[in-house]
Design a protein around this motif. Structure first.
Motif, mmCIF file in Angstrom:
data_model
loop_
_atom_site.group_PDB
_atom_site.id
_atom_site.type_symbol
_atom_site.label_atom_id
_atom_site.label_comp_id
_atom_site.label_asym_id
_atom_site.label_seq_id
_atom_site.Cartn_x
_atom_site.Cartn_y
_atom_site.Cartn_z
ATOM 1 N N ALA A 19 0.819 -1.216 0.000
ATOM 2 C CA ALA A 19 0.000 0.000 0.000
ATOM 3 C C ALA A 19 0.852 1.265 0.000
ATOM 4 C CB ALA A 19 -0.948 0.001 1.197
ATOM 5 N N LYS A 20 2.187 1.110 -0.109
ATOM 6 C CA LYS A 20 3.121 2.245 -0.124
ATOM 7 C C LYS A 20 2.898 3.160 1.079
ATOM 8 C CE LYS A 20 4.989 1.172 -4.099
ATOM 9 N NZ LYS A 20 6.118 0.282 -3.974
ATOM 10 N N THR A 21 2.877 2.570 2.267
ATOM 11 C CA THR A 21 2.691 3.309 3.505
ATOM 12 C C THR A 21 3.918 4.180 3.768
ATOM 13 O OG1 THR A 21 1.366 1.481 4.352
ATOM 14 C CG2 THR A 21 2.224 3.033 5.974
ATOM 15 N N LYS A 22 3.671 5.452 4.111
ATOM 16 C CA LYS A 22 4.768 6.409 4.325
ATOM 17 C C LYS A 22 5.452 6.135 5.669
ATOM 18 C CE LYS A 22 5.631 11.287 5.108
ATOM 19 N NZ LYS A 22 4.999 12.562 5.419
ATOM 20 N N ALA A 23 6.774 6.043 5.617
ATOM 21 C CA ALA A 23 7.571 5.837 6.826
ATOM 22 C C ALA A 23 8.684 6.883 6.860
ATOM 23 C CB ALA A 23 8.168 4.435 6.833
ATOM 24 N N THR A 24 9.021 7.342 8.064
ATOM 25 C CA THR A 24 10.083 8.335 8.239
ATOM 26 C C THR A 24 10.963 7.927 9.413
ATOM 27 O OG1 THR A 24 8.645 10.106 7.434
ATOM 28 C CG2 THR A 24 10.580 10.778 8.693
#
Length: 201
Positions: free
Chosen positions: A81-86
């Motif tokens: 789902a191309k989850t945003k991570a930082t």
């Protein structure tokens, strides 16, 4: 091994596993449970070389060399789902650094707490294979071992059923009201007319 020397000792013709050769500046590892599976995030930070490398499930996602600013952020995507991570890199004192992971703008802890409210997870063994089934309650999407399943919803007398198949096995997730406002809706996975217990996340 000399004091302060962190390089492993390999005897005779032994050589280090590939990951040790690759990750000499490994400073943080996180396991993140998403709907499509559990993803491992590894971060290398070379404080003398200025290197930053992010790996997701062993695959290099970001590589930066000669970064003169040793603090900052690295943002990337995780999972189907191309989850945003930082990854946040903060100096805590002198040459000591703190590394924190955010998922969709929330600390990993907050994200996982919220996730336990918005998803249900079941683990089962079927046809010699371990399966991880995840229901996303807000969208009613069903995932099985990293694949989003084709589903069909059906209204029944006491709630709803979301039907899908895994191989030759008929499965459905039954949603019924608990009758208690605080508990809300109870979701139950049924595989071949057998109830599967839920696993806490």
């Amino acid at each position: 091994m000399a004091s302060g020397d962190e390089s492993p000792i390999f005897e005779d013709d032994e050589s280090p596993p590939g990951s040790l050769v690759r990750m000499t500046d490994l400073v943080a590892v996180w396991d993140v449970a998403l709907s499509d599976g559990i993803h491992r995030i590894e971060f290398e930070h070379g404080t003398t070389s200025g290197k930053r490398v992010v790996y997701v499930d062993g695959k290099e996602e970001i590589r930066r060399e000669w970064m003169f600013k040793l603090v900052g952020k690295e943002t990337f995507c995780v999972g189907a789902a191309k989850t945003k991570a930082t990854i946040n890199i903060d100096a805590i004192s002198g040459f000591a650094y703190e590394y924190t992971l955010e998922i969709n703008g929330k600390s990993l802890k907050k994200y996982m707490e919220n996730r336990s409210k918005t998803t249900n997870t079941w683990v089962l063994h079927l046809d010699g294979e371990d399966l991880r089934v995840v229901l996303e309650k807000d969208t009613m999407d069903v995932w099985c071992n990293g694949k989003k399943m084709e589903t069909a919803g059906e209204f029944v007398d006491d709630g709803t059923e979301t039907h899908f198949s895994v191989g030759s096995h008929e499965c459905y997730i039954k949603a019924v009201s608990s009758g208690k406002r605080r508990e809300g809706i109870i979701h139950t996975l049924i595989v071949d007319n057998r109830e599967i217990p839920e696993v806490p996340q």
